[in-house]
Design an enzyme around this catalytic site. Structure first.
Site, PDB file in Angstrom:
ATOM      1  N   ASP A 162      25.671  12.535   8.304  1.00 37.92           N
ATOM      2  CA  ASP A 162      24.168  12.689   8.341  1.00 37.92           C
ATOM      3  C   ASP A 162      23.656  11.330   8.038  1.00 37.92           C
ATOM      4  O   ASP A 162      24.593  10.426   7.806  1.00 37.92           O
ATOM      5  CB  ASP A 162      23.733  13.706   7.294  1.00 37.92           C
ATOM      6  CG  ASP A 162      22.295  14.176   7.524  1.00 37.92           C
ATOM      7  OD1 ASP A 162      21.659  13.438   8.335  1.00 37.92           O
ATOM      8  OD2 ASP A 162      21.957  15.270   7.237  1.00 37.92           O
TER       9      ASP A 162
HETATM   10  C1  BGC Z   1      18.826  15.223   8.614  1.00 29.13           C
HETATM   11  C2  BGC Z   1      19.655  15.657   9.886  1.00 29.13           C
HETATM   12  C3  BGC Z   1      18.887  15.071  11.290  1.00 29.13           C
HETATM   13  C4  BGC Z   1      19.159  13.510  11.048  1.00 29.13           C
HETATM   14  C5  BGC Z   1      18.748  12.836  12.432  1.00 29.13           C
HETATM   15  C6  BGC Z   1      18.738  13.649   8.744  1.00 29.13           C
HETATM   16  O1  BGC Z   1      18.017  13.201   7.740  1.00 29.13           O
HETATM   17  O2  BGC Z   1      19.245  15.816   7.627  1.00 29.13           O
HETATM   18  O3  BGC Z   1      19.666  17.051  10.021  1.00 29.13           O
HETATM   19  O4  BGC Z   1      19.734  15.531  12.357  1.00 29.13           O
HETATM   20  O5  BGC Z   1      18.427  13.144   9.994  1.00 29.13           O
HETATM   21  O6  BGC Z   1      17.596  12.742  12.535  1.00 29.13           O
END
Ligand code: BGC
Length: 739
Positions: free
Chosen positions: A285
């Site tokens: 993440d």
């Molecule tokens: C989120 C993810 C997301 C990623 C990319 C993160 O902060 O937890 O679910 O896919 O950002 O934008």
């Protein structure tokens, strides 16, 4: 499902490529950057902050920076790039100007649509309509692919039993069975049968794992759960996604039982690869590798990146930790090159499976123009939105409303709003494409019906109220439609709430409107279950409309005026009070089940039942259940039961019913849930029509993990319930017998 993605000719080509790659090129394949964000970790951002350069200059430097990386062959993926023109331009640099010509993979959060924004995932889940959810994912894929995207960071398949957690909006609610079915549908919808199809995109099961179990419902918080709960409740939707062929996984931000998921070998290698047999790649993440330092799990980013890579984390999202911290550690032998190669292999494997080497430019501006907001997509958004609505209350058949009335008062801060109806994670959506509830109603009523509007108050700002005007508008109306709820940024990531009531002065507005004595229809726009006991007790009708995307207004009007008979059922329990949270229907049995008796499991200052249970939802017609039948009263572990039930439409309108099957293991060597969903069927019935609904129940699926973590199916008595929700239904029983 070991066979997914393993293709001999690809594997041969991958090995040949790996043999030619320099260390930088290998590490580059494991990096995902987001333009204008990656710069944030470069000295250019400092210059921008210090006012040494303008924003335009910053963007140019940033663009040069990542274009140089692509040209140098040291960048594998980009996030946040949208538009056929831009993605093709960048891809051209990768394919034609880098040494080995390895194509980039472009990822984006296409969570519930690209330009055609569909209902938030939780809302869609309430349709229990797998075909439609597959379809909306397919359309989202089609539009995103047309705009140059290869890969979505969806579906989110995290179970959550805590509506304080803002990300409940992004998932399929509290139930493991329903969520697993939806995970399969969404993966199929995004990916289709053939990943080389240029109208499909790679899916990503996230967040692995336990993210929805954050203590206190606070985003990013710690997760502590038994291995049994992990395996029985949280893992199955990920398993379903794997079996459906999902190409990527995203690791979760949280720690699970003390180890950050991003750096957990148990999670990323044992659970994911050895147990589930996943062959695709895992992306972190955003920034979650570096955050192992803040977790106190790694001394520095170097150690964090080493632990993550060795745990099985392949691609570093948006932070650059791998870029900065892996080279030296591979060179000095702290990280075996074979481990690095394995991560590179997985990333390249998915690029080959997507067909990017043969067809790196999967779209162009013409395709993009034709695809975005195509009329059939917009029509599908309205269909999905209607199906996602849940009718929670309808006293004296207040709904559906007649189209010809003297005056309809449409009141509330969300009645004439576009932006908030898009919901969370609609980054590429445009509020201008949204039909407001007000305009949906105006479009639905008879030409002679007056539609009057007043905002009444703000969603959250307590100062901004004009309840008096709202009362004036409402005073001579035939019916009041009050549109209240949450703004879209009150749910989603980093949007946990302590209170689950209607924010601001909205309840006060509703109370004042109720005082007029006019029929009060409350339309809720929200990203999570809310605690609304006053509304439940006093409104004449309640329409749970969530955030339904661009066709919100039309879909809501379809339901309000009877052009569509609502059929949705809650995918998450509505608590009576926030103090009951976490509250979910399939809780384990206690030794003192709640009752009127004092020394039982309950609170002394409120009801022990939720406001609305899981699976609940009304229709404009009524359904009767009868003739519950089982193919036998005894089954061995390897047999399956055939269960049938007759459902009759006993009202006077055609309508759809979601028939639900629950089971309970009565006596077991571990305390089992009071009941668990094991099947559902959505059927359409004409007035007076009766259909026999059949379920097949495999005894193999009725097991659980015992204290030793062995999956066991124990002989003994099982109860069975078939009905309209998790609280009501016909009851039957059967035995599993020893062979
Ligand atoms: C989120 C993810 C997301 C990623 C990319 C993160 O902060 O937890 O679910 O896919 O950002 O934008």
């Amino acid at each position: 499902m070991k066979e997914h993605f393993i293709n001999e000719s690809y594997e041969k080509k991958i090995n040949e490529l790996i043999n030619q790659m320099t260390l930088e090129e290998k590490i580059g394949q494991l990096i995902q950057i987001v333009p204008s964000l990656f710069g944030a970790f470069d000295e250019t951002i400092a210059k921008l902050i210090n006012g040494e350069i303008s924003y335009d200059e910053f963007q140019k430097l940033d663009r040069n920076y990542h274009e140089d990386k692509i040209r140098g062959g040291v960048l594998g993926s980009m996030g946040g790039v949208t538009g056929a023109e831009t993605s093709n331009r960048l891809q051209k640099i990768a394919v034609e100007e880098s040494r080995l010509g390895i194509p980039l993979i472009f990822g984006l959060d296409v969570i519930h649509g690209y330009k055609t924004i569909f209902p938030i995932p939780l809302a869609e889940a309430c349709s229990w309509d797998l075909e439609w959810m597959e379809k909306t994912a397919e359309i989202a894929a089609k539009e995103a692919a047309a705009a140059g995207i290869h890969w979505t960071f969806a579906p989110m398949v995290d179970i959550s039993r805590d509506p304080r957690w803002g990300r409940v909006a992004e998932g399929s609610g509290e139930d493991t069975y329903l969520s697993s079915e939806i995970a399969t549908a969404r993966v199929k919808g995004f990916q289709g049968e053939d990943l080389t199809d240029a109208q499909r995109i790679l899916a990503c099961a996230k967040h692995f794992i336990g993210y929805g179990g954050a203590v206190g419902g606070r985003d990013y918080n710690t997760v502590d759960m038994s291995p049994q709960t992990l395996h029985e409740v949280y893992l199955p939707p990920f398993e379903a996604a794997t079996n459906a062929g999902v190409g990527t996984f995203m690791s979760a931000f949280n720690d699970l039982n003390g180890v950050p998921c991003t750096a957990s070998r148990y999670i990323l290698t044992y659970l994911l690869r050895d147990k589930l047999g996943f062959n695709g790649f895992v992306v972190s993440d955003a920034n979650s590798i570096a955050e192992c330092v803040e977790h106190g799990y790694s001394r520095d980013r170097k150690e964090a990146s080493r632990k993550a890579l060795l745990a099985g984390l392949d691609m570093d999202m948006s932070q650059g930790t791998y870029l900065q911290d892996l080279p030296e550690q591979v060179e000095n032998g702290d990280i075996p090159e074979a481990s690095l190669d394995e991560a590179v292999r997985r990333v390249l494997r998915m690029k080959f499976n997507l067909g990017l080497f043969d067809n790196p430019y999967r779209t162009n501006q013409e395709i993009e123009k034709k695809s975005l907001l195509a009329p059939e997509h917009v029509q599908a958004a309205r269909e999905m939105a209607k199906r996602s609505i849940v009718l929670l209350k309808n006293e004296h058949n207040t709904l559906p409303l007649k189209k010809k009335l003297n005056k309809v008062a449409v009141i509330g801060p969300l009645a004439d709003n576009q932006r908030e109806l898009l919901g969370t994670w609609a980054v590429t959506g445009d509020p201008n494409d949204v039909t407001t509830v007000l305009s949906g109603i105006e479009g639905a009523v008879h030409a002679d019906t007056e539609v009057a509007y007043s905002k009444g108050c703000d969603v959250s700002d307590k100062e901004e109220t004009d309840i008096d005007t709202a009362l004036k508008v409402a005073s001579d109306s035939d019916v009041i439609i009050a549109v209240v709820g949450e703004n879209s940024d009150m749910s989603g990531e980093a949007s946990s709430r302590m209170e689950l009531d209607l924010p601001g002065r909205q309840e006060e507005l509703l109370k004042a409107l109720h005082q007029t004595g006019k029929p009060l229809v409350v339309v809720l726009i929200n990203g999570r279950p809310l605690t609304i006991p006053w509304v439940a007790a006093h409104a004449d009708a309640i329409v749970e409309a969530w955030q339904l995307g661009i066709q919100s207004g039309n879909a809501i009007a379809d339901v309000l005026f009877g052009d569509y008979n609502p059929s949705g059922k809650l995918a998450a329990t509505f608590p009576y009070s926030v103090g009951q949270v976490p509250i979910y229907y399939n809780h384990p049995r206690t030794g003192r089940p709640a009752s009127e008796v004092k020394f039982t499991s309950k609170y002394i200052d409120g009801p022990h039942e939720p406001l609305y249970p899981f699976g609940f939802g009304l229709s404009y017609t009524t359904f009767e259940y009868g003739n519950l039948n089982l193919s036998s009263s005894e089954f061995t572990k390897n047999e399956k039961a055939i269960i049938s039930v007759d459902v009759t439409n006993s009202g006077n309108q055609s309508g759809e019913e979601i028939v639900q099957l629950y089971i309970a293991d009565v006596i077991a060597s571990r305390v089992r849930p009071v009941k668990e969903l094991r099947g559902f069927k959505k059927i359409m019935l004409q007035p007076g029509e009766c259909k026999s609904v059949k379920f097949e129940l495999e005894m193999q699926d009725l097991g659980f993990y015992n204290e030793e973590m062995d999956y066991v199916i124990e002989p003994g008595l099982f109860k069975l319930y078939v009905g309209p929700n998790s609280k009501e239904g016909l009851e039957g029983e059967f035995n599993i017998i020893k062979q």
